[in-house]
Structure formats: C-alpha cells, structure tokens
Design a protein around this motif. Structure first.
Motif, short mmCIF file in Angstrom:
data_model
loop_
_atom_site.label_atom_id
_atom_site.label_comp_id
_atom_site.label_asym_id
_atom_site.label_seq_id
_atom_site.Cartn_x
_atom_site.Cartn_y
_atom_site.Cartn_z
N GLU A 44 -55.33 -2.23 113.24
CA GLU A 44 -55.81 -1.92 111.89
C GLU A 44 -55.65 -3.12 110.97
O GLU A 44 -56.56 -3.44 110.19
N LEU A 45 -54.52 -3.80 111.06
CA LEU A 45 -54.28 -4.98 110.23
C LEU A 45 -55.24 -6.11 110.59
O LEU A 45 -55.73 -6.82 109.70
N LEU A 46 -55.52 -6.27 111.86
CA LEU A 46 -56.52 -7.27 112.29
C LEU A 46 -57.91 -6.91 111.76
O LEU A 46 -58.63 -7.79 111.27
N ALA A 47 -58.27 -5.65 111.82
CA ALA A 47 -59.61 -5.20 111.42
C ALA A 47 -59.87 -5.45 109.93
O ALA A 47 -60.99 -5.80 109.55
N VAL A 48 -58.86 -5.28 109.09
CA VAL A 48 -59.06 -5.47 107.65
C VAL A 48 -58.77 -6.91 107.20
O VAL A 48 -58.91 -7.24 106.03
N GLY A 49 -58.37 -7.77 108.14
CA GLY A 49 -58.13 -9.17 107.80
C GLY A 49 -56.76 -9.44 107.20
O GLY A 49 -56.52 -10.51 106.65
N ALA A 50 -55.86 -8.47 107.28
CA ALA A 50 -54.51 -8.66 106.74
C ALA A 50 -53.69 -9.62 107.59
O ALA A 50 -52.80 -10.30 107.10
#
Length: 104
Positions: free
Chosen positions: A29-35
C-alpha cells in the motif's frame, strides 16, 4: 547547521518484528501511493522505523523516526493557527483547503 550527516542506519524498533505480518501487508500500500520507494544503492541516512498498536484493536501506526537529521535542519519558527483565528479572517467566497491526516 552542519552540512551532511554521517552515515546512519539504526536498527528498527521491536514492533517491526512483533507486528511483521501487518508491516508486510502494509508495504505494498505504501509503495502504491508513493510513500516509499525501492532504491538501488545504499542511502546515506536510513530512518529507524517502528510499529505500535493504536487504541483501536487491530489498528497499527507506522513510526518513521528521523531524529538523527534534526541537528542538520535549520529551525524556523511558525505558529499553528486555531479554528477561532480563521473564523475571524474568512469572508464569504473564500476558498478552503483540507489536509488528509490519515495518510499524512
């Protein structure tokens, strides 16, 4: 302040191991939103991370600890305004902005 911090790579907090299943599920999820993003080379500063439970059962908070950089950042004072301050400044037709505090 000083220009470049020395190489820093602390160990992650105990919560990372204790709540590893939650952390593994959260990383995509963090990868997907660019975090977060993968890197090809060793970064100069690696942040300590930890996972702590929230007061709601089954909810967790990811902590990214960058205190190691604080002495290298210029301190600038600013004031947080309260809603009562804005109430006196806003007139009909003004625009508003909201911040997403959930994903910070």
């Amino acid at each position: 302040r000083s220009a470049v911090p020395r190489y820093h790579a602390p160990r992650n907090g105990e919560g990372c191991a204790k709540y590893a299943a939650w952390l593994r599920a959260t990383l995509p999820e963090l990868l997907a939103v660019g975090a977060i993003e993968p890197v090809d080379s060793r970064p100069h500063v690696v942040a300590l991370v930890n996972v702590i439970p929230k007061s709601s059962p089954g909810k967790f908070r990811l902590i990214v600890d960058l205190r190691c950089l604080n002495r290298h950042v210029r301190h600038r004072r600013f004031a947080y305004m309260t809603h009562s301050t804005y109430r006196d400044l806003i007139v009909e037709g003004d625009g508003m902005v909201a911040f997403d505090m959930m994903s910070g």
